[in-house]
Design a protein around this motif. Structure first.
Motif, PDB file in Angstrom:
ATOM      1  N   MET A   1     -36.280 -84.885 -29.629  1.00 30.57           N
ATOM      2  CA  MET A   1     -35.215 -83.916 -29.494  1.00 30.57           C
ATOM      3  C   MET A   1     -35.806 -82.546 -29.170  1.00 30.57           C
ATOM      4  O   MET A   1     -36.754 -82.104 -29.797  1.00 30.57           O
ATOM      5  N   SER A   2     -35.232 -81.870 -28.182  1.00 30.21           N
ATOM      6  CA  SER A   2     -35.715 -80.559 -27.775  1.00 30.21           C
ATOM      7  C   SER A   2     -35.379 -79.509 -28.823  1.00 30.21           C
ATOM      8  O   SER A   2     -34.397 -79.627 -29.549  1.00 30.21           O
ATOM      9  N   ALA A   3     -36.193 -78.464 -28.837  1.00 32.26           N
ATOM     10  CA  ALA A   3     -35.935 -77.346 -29.731  1.00 32.26           C
ATOM     11  C   ALA A   3     -34.684 -76.603 -29.268  1.00 32.26           C
ATOM     12  O   ALA A   3     -34.382 -76.548 -28.081  1.00 32.26           O
ATOM     13  N   THR A   4     -33.980 -76.023 -30.214  1.00 35.69           N
ATOM     14  CA  THR A   4     -32.788 -75.243 -29.901  1.00 35.69           C
ATOM     15  C   THR A   4     -33.206 -73.858 -29.404  1.00 35.69           C
ATOM     16  O   THR A   4     -34.344 -73.417 -29.644  1.00 35.69           O
ATOM     17  N   PRO A   5     -32.303 -73.149 -28.726  1.00 32.51           N
ATOM     18  CA  PRO A   5     -32.614 -71.761 -28.357  1.00 32.51           C
ATOM     19  C   PRO A   5     -33.043 -70.926 -29.569  1.00 32.51           C
ATOM     20  O   PRO A   5     -33.982 -70.141 -29.478  1.00 32.51           O
ATOM     21  N   GLN A   6     -32.373 -71.115 -30.699  1.00 31.55           N
ATOM     22  CA  GLN A   6     -32.726 -70.384 -31.918  1.00 31.55           C
ATOM     23  C   GLN A   6     -34.182 -70.655 -32.311  1.00 31.55           C
ATOM     24  O   GLN A   6     -34.934 -69.732 -32.618  1.00 31.55           O
ATOM     25  N   GLU A   7     -34.588 -71.916 -32.296  1.00 33.09           N
ATOM     26  CA  GLU A   7     -35.964 -72.267 -32.669  1.00 33.09           C
ATOM     27  C   GLU A   7     -36.967 -71.703 -31.678  1.00 33.09           C
ATOM     28  O   GLU A   7     -38.018 -71.175 -32.079  1.00 33.09           O
ATOM     29  N   ILE A   8     -36.674 -71.807 -30.405  1.00 28.11           N
ATOM     30  CA  ILE A   8     -37.590 -71.280 -29.384  1.00 28.11           C
ATOM     31  C   ILE A   8     -37.722 -69.768 -29.522  1.00 28.11           C
ATOM     32  O   ILE A   8     -38.825 -69.224 -29.499  1.00 28.11           O
ATOM     33  N   PHE A   9     -36.599 -69.092 -29.698  1.00 31.28           N
ATOM     34  CA  PHE A   9     -36.626 -67.639 -29.849  1.00 31.28           C
ATOM     35  C   PHE A   9     -37.428 -67.241 -31.086  1.00 31.28           C
ATOM     36  O   PHE A   9     -38.265 -66.343 -31.038  1.00 31.28           O
TER      37      PHE A   9
ATOM     38  N   ARG B   1     -37.385 -75.278 -19.511  1.00 30.76           N
ATOM     39  CA  ARG B   1     -37.568 -76.565 -18.833  1.00 30.76           C
ATOM     40  C   ARG B   1     -38.324 -77.465 -19.786  1.00 30.76           C
ATOM     41  O   ARG B   1     -39.396 -77.108 -20.269  1.00 30.76           O
ATOM     42  N   ASP B   2     -37.748 -78.611 -20.075  1.00 30.19           N
ATOM     43  CA  ASP B   2     -38.388 -79.589 -20.962  1.00 30.19           C
ATOM     44  C   ASP B   2     -38.802 -78.979 -22.296  1.00 30.19           C
ATOM     45  O   ASP B   2     -39.881 -79.259 -22.826  1.00 30.19           O
ATOM     46  N   GLY B   3     -37.947 -78.112 -22.851  1.00 35.30           N
ATOM     47  CA  GLY B   3     -38.193 -77.550 -24.170  1.00 35.30           C
ATOM     48  C   GLY B   3     -39.187 -76.409 -24.222  1.00 35.30           C
ATOM     49  O   GLY B   3     -39.556 -75.961 -25.305  1.00 35.30           O
ATOM     50  N   ARG B   4     -39.648 -75.947 -23.070  1.00 30.78           N
ATOM     51  CA  ARG B   4     -40.584 -74.814 -23.020  1.00 30.78           C
ATOM     52  C   ARG B   4     -39.982 -73.704 -22.168  1.00 30.78           C
ATOM     53  O   ARG B   4     -39.069 -73.936 -21.380  1.00 30.78           O
ATOM     54  N   ILE B   5     -40.539 -72.524 -22.292  1.00 28.66           N
ATOM     55  CA  ILE B   5     -40.060 -71.384 -21.510  1.00 28.66           C
ATOM     56  C   ILE B   5     -40.631 -71.482 -20.097  1.00 28.66           C
ATOM     57  O   ILE B   5     -41.853 -71.466 -19.915  1.00 28.66           O
ATOM     58  N   ALA B   6     -39.751 -71.605 -19.114  1.00 28.82           N
ATOM     59  CA  ALA B   6     -40.183 -71.640 -17.716  1.00 28.82           C
ATOM     60  C   ALA B   6     -40.202 -70.235 -17.131  1.00 28.82           C
ATOM     61  O   ALA B   6     -41.020 -69.929 -16.265  1.00 28.82           O
ATOM     62  N   ARG B   7     -39.295 -69.381 -17.622  1.00 26.06           N
ATOM     63  CA  ARG B   7     -39.246 -67.999 -17.152  1.00 26.06           C
ATOM     64  C   ARG B   7     -38.614 -67.151 -18.251  1.00 26.06           C
ATOM     65  O   ARG B   7     -37.593 -67.522 -18.816  1.00 26.06           O
ATOM     66  N   LEU B   8     -39.246 -66.041 -18.533  1.00 22.24           N
ATOM     67  CA  LEU B   8     -38.720 -65.087 -19.501  1.00 22.24           C
ATOM     68  C   LEU B   8     -38.724 -63.717 -18.857  1.00 22.24           C
ATOM     69  O   LEU B   8     -39.764 -63.235 -18.416  1.00 22.24           O
ATOM     70  N   ARG B   9     -37.541 -63.122 -18.777  1.00 22.03           N
ATOM     71  CA  ARG B   9     -37.400 -61.759 -18.269  1.00 22.03           C
ATOM     72  C   ARG B   9     -37.090 -60.880 -19.470  1.00 22.03           C
ATOM     73  O   ARG B   9     -36.085 -61.064 -20.144  1.00 22.03           O
ATOM     74  N   ASP B  10     -37.971 -59.941 -19.743  1.00 19.02           N
ATOM     75  CA  ASP B  10     -37.911 -59.088 -20.918  1.00 19.02           C
ATOM     76  C   ASP B  10     -37.563 -57.672 -20.465  1.00 19.02           C
ATOM     77  O   ASP B  10     -38.370 -56.997 -19.834  1.00 19.02           O
ATOM     78  N   TYR B  11     -36.351 -57.229 -20.769  1.00 24.37           N
ATOM     79  CA  TYR B  11     -35.872 -55.914 -20.348  1.00 24.37           C
ATOM     80  C   TYR B  11     -35.964 -54.953 -21.519  1.00 24.37           C
ATOM     81  O   TYR B  11     -35.141 -54.996 -22.435  1.00 24.37           O
ATOM     82  N   PHE B  12     -36.995 -54.123 -21.519  1.00 24.84           N
ATOM     83  CA  PHE B  12     -37.167 -53.118 -22.556  1.00 24.84           C
ATOM     84  C   PHE B  12     -37.622 -51.810 -21.940  1.00 24.84           C
ATOM     85  O   PHE B  12     -38.082 -51.785 -20.797  1.00 24.84           O
ATOM     86  N   ALA B  13     -37.475 -50.738 -22.674  1.00 26.83           N
ATOM     87  CA  ALA B  13     -37.810 -49.403 -22.168  1.00 26.83           C
ATOM     88  C   ALA B  13     -39.309 -49.280 -21.934  1.00 26.83           C
ATOM     89  O   ALA B  13     -40.104 -49.603 -22.823  1.00 26.83           O
ATOM     90  N   PRO B  14     -39.700 -48.809 -20.765  1.00 30.76           N
ATOM     91  CA  PRO B  14     -41.136 -48.665 -20.464  1.00 30.76           C
ATOM     92  C   PRO B  14     -41.874 -47.776 -21.460  1.00 30.76           C
ATOM     93  O   PRO B  14     -43.067 -47.977 -21.698  1.00 30.76           O
TER      94      PRO B  14
END
Length: 136
Positions: A1-9, A120-133
């Motif tokens: 069973m894949s991890a939930t978004p909560q678990e991955i986060f 993708r397949d329970g891992r992060i394929a792309r993460l876009r992190d929008y924070f103040a420089p």
């Protein structure tokens, strides 16, 4: 069973912000995963765009080797986040408010940011992190 978004986060936050463990954080990504911070200028201390698990591992190890900046301490009891699922089960969004305790005589500061996770397949394929420089 894949991890939930909560678990991955939660794994992502623990590996990154809490323990600054580049190896653990990189392992959350697919082999060809991409980590982006689109609001940063090229040449920033934090990598603006890094592609590939091993490149993410190396870039974050270099970033985490830097001294932790400033006297600000995150207040985990006052900080919080909300996860939003989308119509695509492989995409979720994290809205984060991190509260930093102020120095004596100063007010606390809240820093807000948004992260978009594509899995993708329970891992992060792309993460876009929008924070103040200014945060890095």
């Amino acid at each position: 069973m894949s991890a939930t978004p909560q678990e991955i986060f939660q794994r992502y936050v623990y590996a990154g912000a809490m323990t600054r463990n580049a190896d653990a954080l990189a392992e959350l990504f697919t082999e060809d995963g991409v980590l982006e911070a689109p609001l940063l200028a090229a040449g920033s201390a934090f990598p603006r765009r890094t592609a590939g698990r091993e490149a993410i591992r190396a870039a974050l190890a270099e970033y985490y080797a830097r001294p932790v900046g400033g006297p600000r301490t995150p207040n985990l009891e006052k900080s919080g986040y909300v996860l939003h699922t989308t119509a695509d089960p492989d995409v979720f969004i994290a809205e984060i408010d991190t509260v930093f305790d102020g120095e004596e005589g100063e007010e606390e500061e809240t820093v807000s940011l948004v992260q978009v996770f594509r899995l993708r397949d329970g891992r992060i394929a792309r993460l876009r992190d929008y924070f103040a420089p200014s945060l890095v």
